[in-house]
Design a protein around this motif. Sequence first.
Motif, PDB file in Angstrom:
ATOM      1  N   GLN A  18       0.832  -1.206   0.000  1.00  0.00           N
ATOM      2  CA  GLN A  18       0.000   0.000   0.000  1.00  0.00           C
ATOM      3  C   GLN A  18       0.869   1.258   0.000  1.00  0.00           C
ATOM      4  O   GLN A  18       0.606   2.196  -0.752  1.00  0.00           O
ATOM      5  CB  GLN A  18      -0.905  -0.029   1.235  1.00  0.00           C
ATOM      6  N   LYS A  19       1.914   1.264   0.800  1.00  0.00           N
ATOM      7  CA  LYS A  19       2.817   2.416   0.883  1.00  0.00           C
ATOM      8  C   LYS A  19       3.511   2.654  -0.468  1.00  0.00           C
ATOM      9  O   LYS A  19       3.542   3.783  -0.958  1.00  0.00           O
ATOM     10  CB  LYS A  19       3.850   2.183   1.987  1.00  0.00           C
ATOM     11  N   LYS A  22       1.065   3.986  -3.124  1.00  0.00           N
ATOM     12  CA  LYS A  22       0.729   5.402  -2.916  1.00  0.00           C
ATOM     13  C   LYS A  22       1.844   6.300  -3.431  1.00  0.00           C
ATOM     14  O   LYS A  22       1.583   7.391  -3.921  1.00  0.00           O
ATOM     15  CB  LYS A  22       0.421   5.670  -1.448  1.00  0.00           C
ATOM     16  N   TRP A  23       3.099   5.851  -3.332  1.00  0.00           N
ATOM     17  CA  TRP A  23       4.217   6.614  -3.895  1.00  0.00           C
ATOM     18  C   TRP A  23       4.097   6.712  -5.411  1.00  0.00           C
ATOM     19  O   TRP A  23       4.608   7.636  -6.019  1.00  0.00           O
ATOM     20  CB  TRP A  23       5.547   5.974  -3.531  1.00  0.00           C
ATOM     21  N   ALA A  25       1.270   7.113  -6.888  1.00  0.00           N
ATOM     22  CA  ALA A  25       0.017   7.858  -7.085  1.00  0.00           C
ATOM     23  C   ALA A  25      -1.135   6.948  -7.493  1.00  0.00           C
ATOM     24  O   ALA A  25      -1.989   7.308  -8.294  1.00  0.00           O
ATOM     25  CB  ALA A  25       0.199   8.983  -8.090  1.00  0.00           C
ATOM     26  N   ASN A  27      -4.452   5.013  -6.082  1.00  0.00           N
ATOM     27  CA  ASN A  27      -5.404   5.021  -4.978  1.00  0.00           C
ATOM     28  C   ASN A  27      -5.617   3.579  -4.509  1.00  0.00           C
ATOM     29  O   ASN A  27      -5.982   2.708  -5.294  1.00  0.00           O
ATOM     30  CB  ASN A  27      -6.717   5.655  -5.445  1.00  0.00           C
ATOM     31  N   CYS A  28      -5.408   3.322  -3.208  1.00  0.00           N
ATOM     32  CA  CYS A  28      -5.538   1.976  -2.637  1.00  0.00           C
ATOM     33  C   CYS A  28      -6.651   1.945  -1.591  1.00  0.00           C
ATOM     34  O   CYS A  28      -6.920   2.942  -0.931  1.00  0.00           O
ATOM     35  CB  CYS A  28      -4.246   1.569  -1.947  1.00  0.00           C
ATOM     36  N   VAL A  57      -7.223  -1.459  -5.886  1.00  0.00           N
ATOM     37  CA  VAL A  57      -6.476  -0.321  -6.427  1.00  0.00           C
ATOM     38  C   VAL A  57      -7.270   0.344  -7.545  1.00  0.00           C
ATOM     39  O   VAL A  57      -7.917  -0.326  -8.342  1.00  0.00           O
ATOM     40  CB  VAL A  57      -5.076  -0.733  -6.943  1.00  0.00           C
TER      41      VAL A  57
END
Length: 162
Positions: A18-19, A22-23, A25, A27-28, A57
């Motif tokens: 998840q991290k 998100k890096w 861009a 959406n999770c 995602v």
Amino acid sequence: MESWYLLYCKRGQLSRAQKHLKWQAVNCFSPIITLEKIVRGKRIAVSEPLFPNYLFVLFDPERIHTTTLSATRGVSDFVRFGALPATIPYRVIEELQIHVGETCVDPQTPQPGDTVLIVNGVFEGLRAIYTEPDGETRSMLLLNLLHKQVSQSLDNRQFQKV
């Protein structure tokens, strides 16, 4: 076109995936529920993923390629039907988001009125009716001894739901 997809993550690496997503861009969404259960004899509430190792995602495959997401740390692969990654309808995600954070009870955790089996101690082998919790580690049970109803407090590790 942007759609929701389902990723399968490596065991224990859901937050890592998840991290990293998100890096990128992306959406999770991983629905978390609060589950009331008995752990080591104590009745506690724990937060855990509704779908362990699965991550929803939202992305556009024409902008970010699926192999990029599959190669992300912690991700195993997409959930697929045939050769293509499965798309998840927006309605399903909206419904899951509505119920996030709700408290549920583990099916193995006894509720008032449930029949339980005493598995150790003086009353081993007897069936009883669970009435209520009695502190953190004990519960009140209703036993039928010599055709008489007796209320007894027992350690949560001494019985299990039938």
